[in-house]
Design a protein around this motif. Sequence first.
Motif, mmCIF file in Angstrom:
data_model
loop_
_atom_site.group_PDB
_atom_site.id
_atom_site.type_symbol
_atom_site.label_atom_id
_atom_site.label_comp_id
_atom_site.label_asym_id
_atom_site.label_seq_id
_atom_site.Cartn_x
_atom_site.Cartn_y
_atom_site.Cartn_z
ATOM 1 N N ILE A 39 39.222 37.498 26.921
ATOM 2 C CA ILE A 39 37.498 37.270 26.845
ATOM 3 C C ILE A 39 37.273 36.089 27.521
ATOM 4 N N GLU A 40 37.995 34.894 27.224
ATOM 5 C CA GLU A 40 37.646 33.593 27.817
ATOM 6 C C GLU A 40 37.839 33.570 29.149
ATOM 7 N N THR A 41 39.092 34.029 29.393
ATOM 8 C CA THR A 41 39.363 33.974 30.977
ATOM 9 C C THR A 41 38.697 34.838 31.971
ATOM 10 N N ALA A 42 38.232 36.155 31.342
ATOM 11 C CA ALA A 42 37.167 37.017 31.978
ATOM 12 C C ALA A 42 35.966 36.307 32.215
ATOM 13 N N LYS A 43 35.468 35.758 30.985
ATOM 14 C CA LYS A 43 34.091 35.341 31.323
ATOM 15 C C LYS A 43 34.167 33.868 32.006
ATOM 16 N N GLU A 81 34.062 35.692 35.798
ATOM 17 C CA GLU A 81 32.781 36.153 35.923
ATOM 18 C C GLU A 81 31.855 35.032 36.265
ATOM 19 N N THR A 82 31.879 34.054 35.598
ATOM 20 C CA THR A 82 30.838 33.043 35.613
ATOM 21 C C THR A 82 31.262 32.354 37.107
ATOM 22 N N ALA A 83 32.484 32.257 37.441
ATOM 23 C CA ALA A 83 32.626 31.608 38.985
ATOM 24 C C ALA A 83 32.510 32.496 39.806
ATOM 25 N N GLY A 84 32.546 33.906 39.671
ATOM 26 C CA GLY A 84 32.222 34.774 40.818
ATOM 27 C C GLY A 84 33.592 35.017 41.550
ATOM 28 N N ILE A 85 34.673 35.096 40.801
ATOM 29 C CA ILE A 85 35.978 35.165 41.636
ATOM 30 C C ILE A 85 36.756 36.328 41.107
ATOM 31 N N SER A 86 37.938 36.647 41.820
ATOM 32 C CA SER A 86 38.668 37.884 41.290
ATOM 33 C C SER A 86 37.728 39.083 41.574
ATOM 34 N N ILE A 87 37.778 40.022 40.412
ATOM 35 C CA ILE A 87 37.236 41.166 40.304
ATOM 36 C C ILE A 87 35.776 41.172 40.298
ATOM 37 N N PHE A 88 35.390 40.023 39.823
ATOM 38 C CA PHE A 88 33.642 39.723 39.693
ATOM 39 C C PHE A 88 33.114 39.148 41.031
ATOM 40 N N ALA A 89 34.181 38.838 41.980
ATOM 41 C CA ALA A 89 33.524 38.412 43.260
ATOM 42 C C ALA A 89 32.560 39.225 43.982
ATOM 43 N N PRO A 90 31.424 38.629 44.364
ATOM 44 C CA PRO A 90 30.298 39.429 45.090
ATOM 45 C C PRO A 90 30.572 40.552 46.184
ATOM 46 N N LYS A 91 32.045 40.256 46.758
ATOM 47 C CA LYS A 91 32.212 41.138 48.110
ATOM 48 C C LYS A 91 33.621 41.494 47.528
ATOM 49 N N GLN A 92 33.768 42.021 46.300
ATOM 50 C CA GLN A 92 35.042 42.705 45.892
ATOM 51 C C GLN A 92 34.917 44.018 46.386
ATOM 52 N N ARG A 93 36.357 44.561 46.841
ATOM 53 C CA ARG A 93 36.215 46.093 47.323
ATOM 54 C C ARG A 93 37.213 46.839 46.532
ATOM 55 N N ASP A 94 37.482 46.318 45.515
ATOM 56 C CA ASP A 94 38.437 47.160 44.636
ATOM 57 C C ASP A 94 37.600 48.179 43.675
#
Length: 240
Positions: free
Chosen positions: A102-106, A109-122
């Motif tokens: 949970i902490e890692t995912a949040k 998400e806050t940083a907008g990286i990985s699977i939470f990146a605005p331009k993610q295509r996954d």
Amino acid sequence: MVLVGDHDDHPQRAAVSVQAGVAVSLAAACCSRIAWRLPILRRATPGIAGAITLLLIAYQPLALRVNRQLVYEQNVGGLAVRAHVYDANVTRPIYPFEERLIETAKSAETAGISIFAPKQRDYFKAPARIEVTSKCLGYVDHVSQTKTPGVVGASGWIYDASSRSVPNAIVIAGPDGKVLGTGLTGGRRDDVSKLYGSASRYADWTAFFSAQPDTRFDIDGQTNDGAFCSIGGSRVPVGP
């Protein structure tokens, strides 16, 4: 995440990728434990975990060649995290420590990286509403409340007989077409392929969506031409 083959596609390269992924996982566990024991590093733990998560994702394109079912399970894990679901039974393929996820995912998400990146295509980004234009074959095997209040998980299979293909993505919508959540396809279903042929072998789907008990919802798939087909609907169960 793009499927690039089954388990027999470049097996040696795939084996190296798996070993690399396991090594990074062990590094994640080691770093997390060390950071937690040293007070000065405790605040850095989310950043370390986030960095390791990025490394895991970076190795994934090669690891995809290992086993298509494993790829599907990893994709489902990422889908769950995007829906704020952290249940170990679905997230373990991508992150082994449920209590730290949970902490890692949040942080990610806050940083907008990985699977939470605005331009993610996954993962499929559904419109606010959809319009169904055809029917697909399929079934809802399971619907249940996740540990996250208000978020439901569902699974089943879907197949577009007209194009002899499995839809690219799943959309869960209300009776009015309003999108409640999304899902993905790609899990192996030998029982389905026995009925409809090899093109339907990877017809299994999983979705997560926001809904209250007794909510009626429809399961729709995005076909190859970008349109949507429906396999019908179901209801969110009342009670556990």
